[in-house]
Design a protein around this motif. Structure first.
Motif, PDB file in Angstrom:
ATOM      1  N   SER A   1       0.829  -1.104  -0.008  1.00  0.00           N
ATOM      2  CA  SER A   1       0.054   0.088   0.040  1.00  0.00           C
ATOM      3  C   SER A   1       0.825   1.349   0.045  1.00  0.00           C
ATOM      4  O   SER A   1       2.101   1.266   0.031  1.00  0.00           O
TER       5      SER A   1
ATOM      6  N   SER B   1       0.327   5.237   1.578  1.00  0.00           N
ATOM      7  CA  SER B   1      -0.663   6.371   2.171  1.00  0.00           C
ATOM      8  C   SER B   1      -0.626   7.842   1.555  1.00  0.00           C
ATOM      9  O   SER B   1       0.406   8.133   1.297  1.00  0.00           O
TER      10      SER B   1
ATOM     11  N   ARG C   1      -9.078   3.329   4.383  1.00  0.00           N
ATOM     12  CA  ARG C   1      -8.452   2.486   3.553  1.00  0.00           C
ATOM     13  C   ARG C   1      -9.226   2.062   2.342  1.00  0.00           C
ATOM     14  O   ARG C   1     -10.540   1.963   2.687  1.00  0.00           O
TER      15      ARG C   1
ATOM     16  N   PHE D   1      -3.646  -1.281  -1.722  1.00  0.00           N
ATOM     17  CA  PHE D   1      -4.296  -0.535  -0.909  1.00  0.00           C
ATOM     18  C   PHE D   1      -3.726   0.840  -0.902  1.00  0.00           C
ATOM     19  O   PHE D   1      -2.692   1.122  -1.139  1.00  0.00           O
TER      20      PHE D   1
ATOM     21  N   ASP E   1      -4.002   4.469   1.758  1.00  0.00           N
ATOM     22  CA  ASP E   1      -4.663   4.659   2.791  1.00  0.00           C
ATOM     23  C   ASP E   1      -4.514   6.272   2.940  1.00  0.00           C
ATOM     24  O   ASP E   1      -3.550   6.873   2.714  1.00  0.00           O
TER      25      ASP E   1
END
Ligand code: ZN
Length: 309
Positions: free
Chosen positions: A156, A158, A187, A198, A200
């Protein structure tokens, strides 16, 4: 809603020393350098790519090392943490390994039910490893980390934003589902993605904008299978009001870029043609590869670029 995007393709960041950068990603993290080339727009600096054996989209961390660049200042409007997937029960191995290598910022925590180990890159870059059960992606084991612990690719990234709204809507439009929300972090997950699934979103209304420098992410790229799908995405984004660049040939993929409402630069990159288009898989990343338009600079570049192992 789009269905062409299949997760992350690559993350591109700024660095100071090329030597230090190369050593960190290959020796310390055990990734493979899959390409040694130069920045298309500033050919006097490297563009280094690290990933799995062939640089599978979803595994590729890339860097522009500018030798005298100042460190970036973390803030909003940028990628905060880039997270790699590692097998279950390996974080204690990684903690020892990173500690012995003098890596800073080691901190264990848990988020969305997953165990995570944060650490800083050589220029203060925000990274983490997260334990993922049965990640089917193959590991590169050529740099001293065994298959039982080696990085599988991205898990992922962010995004640090002042407010989630418009970027959340964009991610949904791009095909992401809102899958969870905890402690101010939302998420988003890509159904049927490539494993790097993913995003975030961290909302930080009172934090000022980031300043780009060493250790900052320059842009984050999302994967589409081919150029036809990329054109579909480009048209859909433009129909929605985004200003998107024309398709740009980056030698190992085709790229389009657009600035998101929260300030983060997004790219949509094709899985084709890949990093083996100009080198055998067995020797990826070894020779200095130059974009055709910079080939005439080879002698000067080879003399001036800092040699890396
Ligand atoms: Zn890119």
């Amino acid at each position: 809603m789009l269905n062409q995007i299949k997760g992350l393709h690559h993350v591109t960041s700024m660095a100071g020393s090329a030597v230090q950068n190369n050593s960190f990603f290959t020796d310390t993290l055990g990734l493979r350098r899959v390409k040694k080339t130069v920045n298309f727009d500033a050919p006097d600096v490297y563009h280094l790519y690290y990933g799995d054996e062939v640089g599978t989209p979803g595994s590729v961390m890339t860097y522009f090392p500018f030798p005298h660049i100042a460190r970036g200042r973390p803030g909003t409007g940028e990628v905060g943490t880039t997270v790699f997937s590692v097998p279950q029960d390996t974080l204690s191995y990684w903690s020892d390994r990173l500690c012995k290598a003098g890596v800073e910022g080691l901190k264990a925590d848990e988020a969305f039910g997953e165990k995570r180990l944060h650490f800083a890159g050589p220029d203060g870059d925000g990274f983490a490893l997260v334990e993922v059960k049965d990640d089917p992606r193959a590991a590169w084991t050529g740099n001293g980390v065994g298959a039982d612990a080696a990085i599988r690719g991205f898990h992922s990234a962010s995004l640090r934003l002042r407010d989630e709204g418009a970027t959340g809507e964009l991610l949904s439009f791009m095909g992401y589902d809102k899958v969870d929300e905890k402690d101010g972090v939302i998420r988003f997950g890509m159904p049927g993605g490539n494993g790097a699934d993913f995003i975030d979103v961290e909302t930080m209304p009172n934090i000022s904008n980031a300043r780009l420098g060493a250790g900052s992410v320059h842009h984050i790229a999302f994967a589409v299978e081919n150029r036809a799908k990329q054109l579909e995405v480009r048209k859909a984004l433009m129909d929605t009001g985004y200003q998107v660049t024309p398709v740009i040939d980056r030698d190992y993929f085709w790229a389009i870029y657009f600035r998101t409402p929260g300030g983060v630069l997004f790219e949509i990159a094709t899985n084709e043609p890949g990093f083996d288009r100009d080198e055998d898989t067995a020797h990826l990343g070894e020779a200095l590869k130059l974009p055709t338009q910079h080939e005439h600079l080879r002698k000067a570049l080879e003399e001036n670029l800092e040699p890396i192992a």
